[in-house]
Write an enzyme that holds these catalytic residues in place. Structure first.
Site, PDB file in Angstrom:
ATOM      1  N   SER A  11       0.850  -1.181   0.000  1.00 11.60           N
ATOM      2  CA  SER A  11       0.000   0.000   0.000  1.00 11.60           C
ATOM      3  C   SER A  11       0.888   1.234   0.000  1.00 11.60           C
ATOM      4  O   SER A  11       2.116   1.128   0.060  1.00 11.60           O
ATOM      5  CB  SER A  11      -0.884  -0.002   1.243  1.00 11.60           C
ATOM      6  OG  SER A  11      -0.093   0.315   2.370  1.00 11.60           O
ATOM      7  N   LYS A  12       0.241   2.382  -0.037  1.00 11.04           N
ATOM      8  CA  LYS A  12       0.976   3.653  -0.095  1.00 11.04           C
ATOM      9  C   LYS A  12       1.982   3.789   1.045  1.00 11.04           C
ATOM     10  O   LYS A  12       2.975   4.480   0.925  1.00 11.04           O
ATOM     11  CB  LYS A  12      -0.016   4.814  -0.021  1.00 11.04           C
ATOM     12  CG  LYS A  12      -0.556   5.189  -1.371  1.00 11.04           C
ATOM     13  CD  LYS A  12      -1.320   6.483  -1.268  1.00 11.04           C
ATOM     14  CE  LYS A  12      -2.066   6.764  -2.563  1.00 11.04           C
ATOM     15  NZ  LYS A  12      -3.235   7.590  -2.371  1.00 11.04           N
ATOM     16  N   ARG A  13       1.657   3.138   2.148  1.00 13.06           N
ATOM     17  CA  ARG A  13       2.545   3.165   3.303  1.00 13.06           C
ATOM     18  C   ARG A  13       3.963   2.691   2.937  1.00 13.06           C
ATOM     19  O   ARG A  13       4.949   3.101   3.524  1.00 13.06           O
ATOM     20  CB  ARG A  13       1.981   2.187   4.343  1.00 13.06           C
ATOM     21  CG  ARG A  13       1.828   2.706   5.702  1.00 13.06           C
ATOM     22  CD  ARG A  13       0.964   1.824   6.582  1.00 13.06           C
ATOM     23  NE  ARG A  13       0.681   0.480   6.155  1.00 13.06           N
ATOM     24  CZ  ARG A  13       1.406  -0.593   6.455  1.00 13.06           C
ATOM     25  NH1 ARG A  13       2.502  -0.481   7.158  1.00 13.06           N
ATOM     26  NH2 ARG A  13       1.036  -1.789   6.051  1.00 13.06           N
TER      27      ARG A  13
END
Ligand code: GLU
Length: 467
Positions: free
Chosen positions: A239-241
């Protein structure tokens, strides 16, 4: 065997994710390999979350990667009439029914089931109901066949079976008359005559419901291949994380499409120990049966390594074109400056991304405003002045025009003055580029041209003299 027809069916609720791009790639490769047809379908039935921007972003990502489609893009939002027709057909055949249970009733039933330790599942109250409360809102439910199991041989995961008992009477049409997701997918895949459904394994649980629908409608059931997820370094779903996940973000960070494609194909698929694949090789060697069953971890270092490889091998003219937007971002204009092809040639051996290449190209177009003082301080002032003077003089009379010619000039100068190469190379590199991290000085002089090189050497000479 019928001709292979595959599809990529993104929901336009965001950009093209690298995971989606990999699914698209696997579909595309299989179609190319088998001379089949690759279809693009936009699953935009969720009108609240689907946007035109997202459709554009997905198409842009696909085009950038070179994943061209043979049919489409088709939009589910344009097919509501077709879905309605099939809902009616199931109703007419007694394979679907109107359900008048209200949300409150359903919630109460769900809670009771949970309390009694049963799986919450629609209890079939309206299955056999014959009265049709006038004007009351209803959904349409599929009367899921009961007993036995629904099984399929997944091309990646092997046999997967679900007891029918676990499968709810799926809502296929909401109270507002709109069809639901799993139903649309089946109607589309059937009407597009899809033979193999390759998609993320987050859809495995939808598959038995979809198979029941195919069977109820008398459609042939396609083959399924569920591709394992991509994880971040902490083994959580990517994910963007974890950093950039959008294909276009990779373009903007200076990755080449062939590097990202090559990286993605190896994410979950292998062919011996091979790492580098041209598109043609991928098409030849790709086999959906060799996609691994477990999730893969996204590794940016490896992607950088592949990108550096493709930059090094890249056609200079193409790289120069691709570099331009990265230079504009830095407000660098190449007009009237050194030939960008020459500049790229001096940088392509060492750059991992086009962003890095652009950073390193700036000095060619903007003469240094400051120098690496620490690096300069390693040399005596007298030595520096002597080097700059001698180099400027040599350059002003030389007939050399290319890197080899200039390198020879510097070599001769060293012999003449009994200097070691670094004693000349480093000061000259600082003079021309401002720092020490730059290509060979012969290459730089060739790209800058003698006059500009002399100008820069004189500028640093005044700077050192004034200290
Ligand atoms: N629209 C779904 C998604 O974006 C794909 C559904 C499918 O491939 O069947 O995850």
């Amino acid at each position: 065997m019928s001709e292979l027809r595959v599809r990529f069916a993104p929901s336009p609720t965001g950009y093209l994710h690298v995971g989606g791009a990999r699914t698209a790639l696997f579909n595309w490769l299989l179609a190319k390999k088998q001379g089949g047809t690759f279809i693009l379908r936009i699953e935009d039935t969720d009108v609240e979350r689907s946007t035109k921007e997202s459709v554009d972003a997905i198409l842009e990502g696909m085009k950038w990667l070179g994943l061209d489609w043979d049919e489409g893009p088709f939009y589910q939002s344009e097919c509501f009439d077709l879905y309605k027709e099939y809902v009616q057909k199931l109703l007419d055949d007694g394979k679907a029914y109107r359900c008048y249970c209200s949300a409150d009733e359903l919630n109460a039933k769900r809670e009771l089931a949970m309390q009694e330790g049963r799986k919450p599942k629609y209890d079939g109250t309206c299955r056999n109901r014959n009265d049709h409360p006038e004007g009351a809102p209803y959904v349409v439910r599929f009367a899921a066949p009961q007993g036995g199991e629904v099984a399929f041989d997944d091309l990646i995961k092997g046999r997967i079976a679900f007891p029918s008992e676990e499968l709810d009477d799926l809502i296929i049409q909401r109270t507002d008359g709109t069809p639901t997701y799993n139903f649309c997918v089946v109607i589309d895949d059937a009407s597009m005559r899809i033979t193999t459904v390759i998609r993320g394994d987050d859809h495995v649980n939808n598959t038995p419901r979809q198979i029941q629908l195919y069977q109820a409608l008398g459609f042939p059931v396609p083959q399924f291949a569920h591709v394992p997820m991509i994880l971040g370094s902490d083994k959580a779903r990517l994910s963007k994380r974890h950093g950039a996940t959008s294909v276009i973000a990779y373009r903007d960070m200076g990755f080449l499409p062939e590097a990202l494609i090559n990286y993605l194909v190896r994410l979950g698929w292998s062919h011996g120990d091979d790492e580098i694949f041209s598109m043609d090789e991928m098409i030849q060697k790709f086999d959906i049966n060799n996609v691994g069953r477990s999730a893969s971890v996204f590794n940016t270092e490896k992607l950088l390594w592949l990108n550096a490889h493709y930059i090094k091998q890249g056609d200079t003219e193409r790289l120069a074109d691709l570099l331009l937007p990265h230079l504009s971002k830095r407000e660098v204009t190449t007009l009237g400056g050194p030939d960008l092809m020459l500049v790229v040639n001096t940088l392509k051996e060492r750059a991992q991304t086009l962003e890095e290449m652009a950073d390193r190209a700036v000095f060619y177009y903007n003469a240094p405003q400051a120098y690496d003082e620490a690096a300069l301080a390693k040399f005596e002032k007298e030595h520096l002045l002597a080097v700059f003077e001698a180099v400027a003089e040599k350059l002003s009379v030389t007939s050399a025009v290319d890197a080899a010619g200039f390198d020879l000039l510097f070599k001769e100068l060293c012999t003449e003055k009994v200097w070691k190469m670094p004693q000349v190379g480093q000061p000259v590199r600082i003079a021309l580029s401002g720092g020490t991290q730059a290509p060979g000085i012969g290459e730089i002089v060739q790209a800058l041209g003698c006059q500009e090189a002399i100008r820069r050497i004189q500028a640093i000479r005044s700077f050192v003299a004034a200290r």
